[in-house]
Structure formats: structure tokens, C-alpha cells
Design a protein around this motif. Structure first.
Motif, mmCIF file in Angstrom:
data_model
loop_
_atom_site.group_PDB
_atom_site.id
_atom_site.type_symbol
_atom_site.label_atom_id
_atom_site.label_comp_id
_atom_site.label_asym_id
_atom_site.label_seq_id
_atom_site.Cartn_x
_atom_site.Cartn_y
_atom_site.Cartn_z
ATOM 1 N N LEU A 271 4.251 10.020 -0.834
ATOM 2 C CA LEU A 271 3.219 10.335 -1.813
ATOM 3 C C LEU A 271 1.873 10.454 -1.095
ATOM 4 O O LEU A 271 1.558 9.608 -0.260
ATOM 5 C CB LEU A 271 3.179 9.147 -2.760
ATOM 6 C CG LEU A 271 2.983 9.399 -4.219
ATOM 7 C CD1 LEU A 271 3.729 8.350 -4.995
ATOM 8 C CD2 LEU A 271 1.514 9.307 -4.489
ATOM 9 N N ALA A 272 1.103 11.487 -1.383
ATOM 10 C CA ALA A 272 -0.204 11.619 -0.718
ATOM 11 C C ALA A 272 -1.296 11.831 -1.749
ATOM 12 O O ALA A 272 -1.184 12.700 -2.615
ATOM 13 C CB ALA A 272 -0.181 12.790 0.258
ATOM 14 N N ALA B 33 -5.266 5.512 -4.895
ATOM 15 C CA ALA B 33 -4.328 5.301 -3.781
ATOM 16 C C ALA B 33 -3.982 3.819 -3.660
ATOM 17 O O ALA B 33 -2.810 3.445 -3.502
ATOM 18 C CB ALA B 33 -4.939 5.823 -2.482
ATOM 19 N N LEU B 34 -4.999 2.967 -3.748
ATOM 20 C CA LEU B 34 -4.761 1.523 -3.632
ATOM 21 C C LEU B 34 -3.947 1.000 -4.814
ATOM 22 O O LEU B 34 -3.031 0.186 -4.644
ATOM 23 C CB LEU B 34 -6.100 0.783 -3.540
ATOM 24 C CG LEU B 34 -6.812 0.907 -2.186
ATOM 25 C CD1 LEU B 34 -8.256 0.456 -2.284
ATOM 26 C CD2 LEU B 34 -6.063 0.088 -1.130
ATOM 27 N N LEU C 196 3.551 0.191 -6.584
ATOM 28 C CA LEU C 196 4.871 0.603 -6.109
ATOM 29 C C LEU C 196 5.485 -0.470 -5.209
ATOM 30 O O LEU C 196 6.686 -0.731 -5.273
ATOM 31 C CB LEU C 196 4.774 1.957 -5.399
ATOM 32 C CG LEU C 196 4.386 3.109 -6.350
ATOM 33 C CD1 LEU C 196 4.050 4.379 -5.581
ATOM 34 C CD2 LEU C 196 5.503 3.387 -7.355
ATOM 35 N N GLN C 197 4.644 -1.116 -4.397
ATOM 36 C CA GLN C 197 5.171 -2.203 -3.555
ATOM 37 C C GLN C 197 5.637 -3.359 -4.428
ATOM 38 O O GLN C 197 6.696 -3.932 -4.221
ATOM 39 C CB GLN C 197 4.102 -2.697 -2.581
ATOM 40 C CG GLN C 197 3.994 -1.820 -1.336
ATOM 41 C CD GLN C 197 2.656 -1.963 -0.630
ATOM 42 O OE1 GLN C 197 1.979 -2.968 -0.783
ATOM 43 N NE2 GLN C 197 2.280 -0.951 0.125
ATOM 44 N N ARG D 29 6.078 5.696 0.507
ATOM 45 C CA ARG D 29 4.980 5.679 1.481
ATOM 46 C C ARG D 29 3.789 6.372 0.841
ATOM 47 O O ARG D 29 3.932 7.472 0.293
ATOM 48 C CB ARG D 29 5.384 6.431 2.748
ATOM 49 C CG ARG D 29 6.224 5.605 3.709
ATOM 50 C CD ARG D 29 6.453 6.370 5.001
ATOM 51 N NE ARG D 29 7.222 7.580 4.741
ATOM 52 C CZ ARG D 29 8.549 7.636 4.770
ATOM 53 N NH1 ARG D 29 9.250 6.547 5.027
ATOM 54 N NH2 ARG D 29 9.188 8.765 4.535
ATOM 55 N N VAL D 30 2.625 5.724 0.895
ATOM 56 C CA VAL D 30 1.421 6.326 0.309
ATOM 57 C C VAL D 30 0.457 6.693 1.435
ATOM 58 O O VAL D 30 0.147 5.863 2.292
ATOM 59 C CB VAL D 30 0.727 5.360 -0.684
ATOM 60 C CG1 VAL D 30 -0.530 6.005 -1.266
ATOM 61 C CG2 VAL D 30 1.677 4.956 -1.809
#
Ligand code: FAD
Length: 368
Positions: free
Chosen positions: A148-149, A161-162, A168-169, A176-177
Motif C-alpha cells: 500500500l502506498a 499513512a500512520l 493494519l498492524q 507494507r505501507v
């Protein structure tokens, strides 16, 4: 009977609605055009993505506010404006004439700013659409490993993003971000006291920082400015916002970026019967950054001047603050505060932000 048309239920107009509920305008028909029945509060959106809030906690219900204010709610979207004829056209072709117009529609995201974005990317705005699509993204991320970007590392992009990485974690997703941050890195223009704790948070949340811009988007990958191809299942666009295209050709004076040029009384510099506040407007006499805080602050002077304009009274000039408090959440219940060059961070800042945000929602009839 005179007609006041409110376009958009943004941060300034929710205040106008409560002011009208307190003190109605006799002999004036007031209409509110909005594409969504709810105003989603962007300040709490990262907290919702992170899972700290439920969806109902971050919305202001516009129908209830309109009802209390005696305002007719029109489900629609302004798609055209003829300021000389005092006429707005909605996306479905309906036409609304007005005596006084107030614009608080916010900005738009240019879907063609990056080739391929329109077809393959998820956009942060309109926030209502993002919220709908996020549920699908979350379900997919829990079912399969994803790359994911987030493209764009201004305050909104960094917070999202954070929040994504944290959520997700925590939910056990193998995602992966990455944050495509440009050569200047995240939060360019913010004080070092803000950037440093944010950089630490990005590291702690294992967000990969990419010091490039995104030049193209295809299915499954991004092309970056250094020529690198980045595997990416879901590109999330948080790049800068722009002026609504329907302002072009409206006859209104616009700034060099196409936003409505306004003056000290929040009136258009070309058409005094048009007012504008929030991100859709630019104060030509007192330029300031476009942010929710400035949009909120414009609410009371806007309500006052709309009332006076309808009553034929003298309008009151309004001077926006030179600087504002910025509160930036960093995924978990932690936030950074800044006021010009001053900055601080910690869990207590998050609780402070939480209190302010919930207060804002409750003030306008929400259930935070
Ligand atoms: C993730 C994120 C976090 C942010 N956090 C902060 C923060 O913490 N602090 C801060 O100061 N700023 C923050 N911002 C910036 C802030 O969201 C904007 O500056 C703010 O939303 C501008 O308010 P506004 O009233 O101008 O527009 P908006 O809040 O966008 O409201 C406009 C309203 O008009 C409606 N509308 C849109 N187009 C039309 C149309 N054509 N016709 C009729 N109605 C229309 C929309 O549906 C919406 O309800 C954040 C932004 C994002 C994306």
C-alpha cells in the motif's frame, strides 16, 4: 422573498446553520445544496482509520442542522455557476437562482494530476467516498498481503499513512505501507519540532519513506521520479487539492490557482452578493494556509455578514489569525501539536486533540 443559497455543508456553513437556528432570517428562503447528508470531519478521519472512532462519531448530520435552522436541504452538487445571472446549476441539470450565494464547498482533488491515478488510485477526497472504499480496502488487507502506498506527505497524507500502518498492524494484516514523500520529505514547511517526532513515528510504525514523487500509476505498480518501479496494490492519493473546475467560467474573480478571490468581509472581490469561506476561497488581502482551522474560524463572521447583507446593514471586516494551532495524530493515541515554531508531542496531546475534535462534532449535533 429573498433567497440565500448555501453551497456545501463545510466547516463554516455548519456554523451558519446553527446561527440561523438560534436567530432565523425572517422573509428569507435559505437553501443548502450538499451532495452528502453528512459532513465528515476530516480532523477525525485519521482517528477513524486508526480505529479510535466509529463512523458515527466523526460526522455532523446536516439534515438535523438544516431542519433546526428552517433551511431547505437540496441533495445535489453545484456543477456550474453564472455569477452575473445569479444562477447555480446542479450536476443533474437543476437550476437555482439566488439573491445571495455563500460558497463553502471545499477543494477537489485533481484526478488527472498523475497519469493513471483516475483509473487505479483511491483518493482521500471526497471523504465520503474514501470512507466507503476504505472498508473494502481493510477487508482485502486482512485477507491477503498487500503493498500500500500513500502518495503525498502533507499533514493529511502523513496522518493517514500512520493511521493505516497502526490499524493494519494491530489487526494482524501482512501489509507494507510506503509514503511517497517527495525530495523535501514529510511535512515540508513544518517546524523541525513537528517533523522529528513524526519521522520517529513513521519509523516505529514501519512506514517506508520514499524521497521521490510519483510520476505514473499502473495496475499493481507506481513509477517514481527516479525511475524506480514500486510494487503497489493500492495507491492512496493524498496529493494537494485544487479549486473546483466549475469556478472557471463562473464570472467570479479567482486567484491564480482558480479559488474564489475574497476580501475582508468574505465577499467575492468581483461580486458582492457572493460570499466564500473555507478552502474554496482565498483571502486576497490576508493570505493564509488552507486548513480546517481557518474554515471553522470563518464561520461566525460569515454568518454575521450574510445576515447583515440580507438586512442591508454594514458588513464587518474579519481578520484571520496569523497562525493557528495544528494538532497532528500519529497513528496510535499520540499526537504532535504545533503553533508556529513551537511544537510538542505525546499521549496527552492526543487526548487534548480528542477533546477538541469531539467538542466540535457535538457542537453541531453529532454524537462523538
Ligand atoms: C486526512 C485529513 C486530515 C486533516 N486534518 C486537518 C486538521 O487536523 N486540521 C486542519 O486544520 N485541517 C485538516 N485537514 C484539512 C481540512 O480537511 C480542510 O482544510 C477542510 O476540510 C476545509 O474545510 P471546508 O469547509 O473548506 O471544506 P470541506 O470540509 O471539504 O467541506 C465542503 C463540503 O462541501 C461539499 N461539497 C463539495 N463539493 C460540492 C459541490 N460542488 N456542491 C455542493 N457541495 C459540495 C462537501 O461534500 C463537503 O461537505 C485535513 C485534511 C485531510 C484530508
Amino acid at each position: 422573498m429573498k433567497r440565500l443559497l448555501l453551497a456545501g455543508g463545510g466547516h463554516a456553513h455548519v456554523h451558519v446553520l446553527t446561527a440561523l437556528a438560534r436567530e432565523p432570517l425572517p422573509g428569507v428562503e435559505v437553501l443548502l445544496v450538499t451532495p452528502f447528508a453528512r459532513q465528515m470531519y476530516s480532523g477525525m478521519l485519521p482517528g477513524w482509520v486508526a480505529g479510535h472512532y466509529g463512523e458515527d462519531q466523526i460526522v455532523i448530520p446536516l439534515p438535523a442542522l438544516a431542519l433546526a435552522a428552517g433551511v431547505q436541504l437540496i441533495d445535489g452538487r453545484i456543477a456550474g455557476l453564472d455569477a452575473n445571472a445569479r444562477r447555480a446549476t446542479l450536476a443533474d441539470g437543476r437550476v437555482i437562482d439566488y439573491d445571495l450565494l455563500s460558497l463553502d464547498t471545499g477543494p477537489v482533488m485533481d484526478r488527472d494530476a498523475i497519469p493513471g491515478a483516475r483509473e487505479h488510485a483511491l483518493f482521500l477526497r471526497p471523504v465520503e467516498h474514501f470512507v466507503r472504499l476504505f472498508e473494502t480496502l481493510l477487508a482485502r488487507a486482512l485477507a491477503e498481503p498487500l503493498d500500500l502506498a500513500v502518495v503525498g506527505a502533507g499533514a493529511g497524507g502523513v496522518e493517514i499513512a500512520l493511521a493505516l500502518a497502526w490499524r493494519l498492524q494491530r489487526e494482524g494484516a501482512a501489509t507494507r505501507v510506503s509514503l511517497v514523500a517527495g525530495a523535501d520529505g514529510p511535512l515540508a514547511g513544518f517546524a523541525e519540532g513537528v517533523r522529528q517526532p513524526v519521522l520517529r513515528a513513521l519509523q516505529r510504525h514501519r512506514v517506508t519513506l520514499l524521497p521521490h514523487t510519483c510520476t505514473a500509476i499502473e495496475a499493481g505498480r507506481l513509477t517514481l521520479s527516479n525511475g524506480t518501479r514500486l510494487a503497489c496494490d493500492v495507491p492512496l492519493l493524498a496529493v494537494g487539492t485544487s479549486a473546483p473546475p466549475w469556478l472557471q467560467g463562473s464570472g467570479l474573480a479567482l486567484d491564480e490557482c482558480g479559488f474564489v478571490a475574497t476580501g475582508a468581509t468574505l465577499q467575492s472581490t468581483s461580486h458582492p452578493e457572493v460570499f466564500a469561506a473555507g478552502d474554496v476561497a482565498t483571502r486576497m488581502d490576508a493570505p493564509h494556509p488552507k486548513s480546517g482551522v481557518y474554515a471553522v474560524r470563518a464561520g461566525p463572521p460569515l454568518a454575521l455578514n450574510l445576515r447583515r447583507a440580507l438586512a442591508g446593514g454594514a458588513l464587518q471586516p474579519y481578520m484571520p489569525q496569523a497562525r493557528t494551532l495544528y494538532l497532528l495524530s500519529t497513528g496510535r493515541r499520540h499526537a504532535v501539536a504545533s503553533w508556529g515554531p513551537w511544537a510538542t508531542s505525546g499521549r496527552w496531546v492526543w487526548w487534548w486533540k480528542d477533546r477538541i475534535d469531539r467538542g466540535f462534532i457535538r457542537r453541531y449535533g453529532g454524537s462523538a
